[in-house]
Scaffold this motif. Structure first.
Motif, mmCIF file in Angstrom:
data_model
loop_
_atom_site.group_PDB
_atom_site.id
_atom_site.type_symbol
_atom_site.label_atom_id
_atom_site.label_comp_id
_atom_site.label_asym_id
_atom_site.label_seq_id
_atom_site.Cartn_x
_atom_site.Cartn_y
_atom_site.Cartn_z
ATOM 1 N N ARG A 117 -3.649 48.984 33.811
ATOM 2 C CA ARG A 117 -2.518 48.096 34.087
ATOM 3 C C ARG A 117 -2.071 48.168 35.547
ATOM 4 O O ARG A 117 -1.792 47.132 36.174
ATOM 5 C CB ARG A 117 -1.355 48.438 33.149
ATOM 6 N N LYS A 118 -2.026 49.358 36.126
ATOM 7 C CA LYS A 118 -1.638 49.470 37.530
ATOM 8 C C LYS A 118 -2.657 48.805 38.437
ATOM 9 O O LYS A 118 -2.300 48.146 39.424
ATOM 10 C CB LYS A 118 -1.471 50.941 37.905
ATOM 11 N N HIS A 119 -3.927 48.967 38.108
ATOM 12 C CA HIS A 119 -4.974 48.326 38.904
ATOM 13 C C HIS A 119 -4.883 46.812 38.796
ATOM 14 O O HIS A 119 -5.050 46.105 39.800
ATOM 15 C CB HIS A 119 -6.335 48.820 38.433
ATOM 16 N N ASP A 177 -6.442 54.080 41.004
ATOM 17 C CA ASP A 177 -5.212 53.708 40.321
ATOM 18 C C ASP A 177 -5.425 53.382 38.846
ATOM 19 O O ASP A 177 -4.533 52.831 38.201
ATOM 20 C CB ASP A 177 -4.561 52.506 41.014
ATOM 21 N N ASP A 192 -2.175 45.019 38.167
ATOM 22 C CA ASP A 192 -0.994 44.565 38.903
ATOM 23 C C ASP A 192 -1.236 44.605 40.414
ATOM 24 O O ASP A 192 -0.800 43.699 41.134
ATOM 25 C CB ASP A 192 0.205 45.436 38.540
ATOM 26 N N ARG A 193 -1.923 45.623 40.876
ATOM 27 C CA ARG A 193 -2.212 45.701 42.309
ATOM 28 C C ARG A 193 -3.138 44.577 42.752
ATOM 29 O O ARG A 193 -2.949 43.977 43.819
ATOM 30 C CB ARG A 193 -2.830 47.052 42.654
#
Length: 323
Positions: free
Chosen positions: A37-39, A272, A41-42
């Protein structure tokens, strides 16, 4: 007598609990999990930034005042090392975001998309399930992996929530248009990873079978009051625990080998993306601990029980005859 019975009953109960925990671990799909999820979003923020002429994009980590600090905390140091590693291998954020990494959970038999982690994948899975009438997952037309399609690109083919892990060699998983040396290395790594997966599943299956057989022997020895059968049951529990140790060690080695395969831009994970072991792995380790404890109790129980004595006098020879 009471102490021996207590150790025997406790050992058999712990062995039954260990058998249940190992069965749950083998049948579940949460040995290894990834969170992208962080990847995602980034990459969305990177793809939606301004690209119009005259706009200069500066990352805060590249400012002189931030880069000239002599001491960085632990998190900022990790990000700085990751950025330097991307620069060393010419992996820019655009290169990392050119492939999609899905949030998955993997077991011994299947690899599934995690529910609630990616709305786009969840919508495609519901669409395919509605169109196909919830048909079986076996024999899918296209096996979706972590690097299946570009982020934001069109989704082609069928996307199923779970795909079965192959325990046979297949050259279809090897990427095309690569040099001969890289293709040879990937082929050798595929065989190595396949052997590790086979050892993990094989030794875990043998461990469950040996523990089940030992539990049956222990129950029969308890019913017939046979100390030798109880001792053999304890040895079988210890043997099953040894096989379980081998299976878990090869599982960890296989996961680490998959993450360190060459080339890294095809098989490695960005910094990430969160990844780690799931609750199925902890069930397996818990079953291993209970198995070893039950083996210790069952082997100790016959030695605690007193030796039965008879009231009949022992016969002794006199003048060549037995009286």
């Amino acid at each position: 007598m009471a102490a021996g019975r207590f150790l025997l009953y406790t050992g058999l109960s712990l062995a039954l609990c260990a058998l249940g925990m190992l069965a749950v671990a083998v049948c579940s799909d949460h040995w290894y999990e990834t969170d992208a999820r962080k990847h995602r979003d980034r990459c969305k923020a990177f793809n939606t930034r301004r690209v119009d002429p005259g706009f200069i994009y500066n990352n805060n980590n590249n400012l002189p005042l931030r880069a000239s600090r002599s001491r960085l905390d632990r998190w900022e140091g990790t990000l700085l090392r990751a950025r330097n590693r991307r620069q060393l291998f010419a992996m820019s954020p655009a290169d990392e975001c050119s492939r999609q990494y899905n949030s998955t959970n993997t077991g011994l038999w299947r690899k599934c998309h995690r529910q609630g982690f990616d709305p786009e994948i969840a919508a495609l899975i519901r669409k395919v399930s509605h169109c196909t009438g919830d048909r079986s997952m076996a024999g899918s037309a296209s096996e979706i992996q972590e690097t299946s399609r570009p982020l934001g690109g069109p989704a082609t083919g069928e996307i199923e929530r779970c795909t079965y892990i192959k325990y046979h060699y297949s050259s279809a998983t090897i990427p095309r248009n690569l040099t001969f040396n890289i293709t040879k290395t990937i082929r050798q790594d595929e065989w190595h990873a396949l052997h590790l997966r086979r050892m993990t599943a094989g030794f875990m299956g043998m461990a469950v079978a040996i523990i089940l057989f030992g539990w049956i022997i222990g129950v029969l020895g308890c019913c017939w009051d046979r100390g030798l059968m109880q001792y053999v049951a304890g040895l079988l529990f210890l043997m099953g625990g040894t096989f379980c140790i081998i299976s878990l060690c090869t599982c960890v080695a296989g996961i680490n080998f998959e993450l360190s395969r060459y080339p890294r831009y095809l098989y490695g994970l960005p910094d990430d993306i969160g990844h780690g072991y799931g609750w199925s792995m902890f069930c397996a380790w818990g079953g291993l601990g209970l198995t070893l404890i039950s083996g210790f109790f069952c082997t100790l129980a016959p030695s605690v029980q007193p030796v039965p004595r008879t009231n009949c006098p022992k016969s002794r020879p006199e003048n060549g005859t037995v009286c």
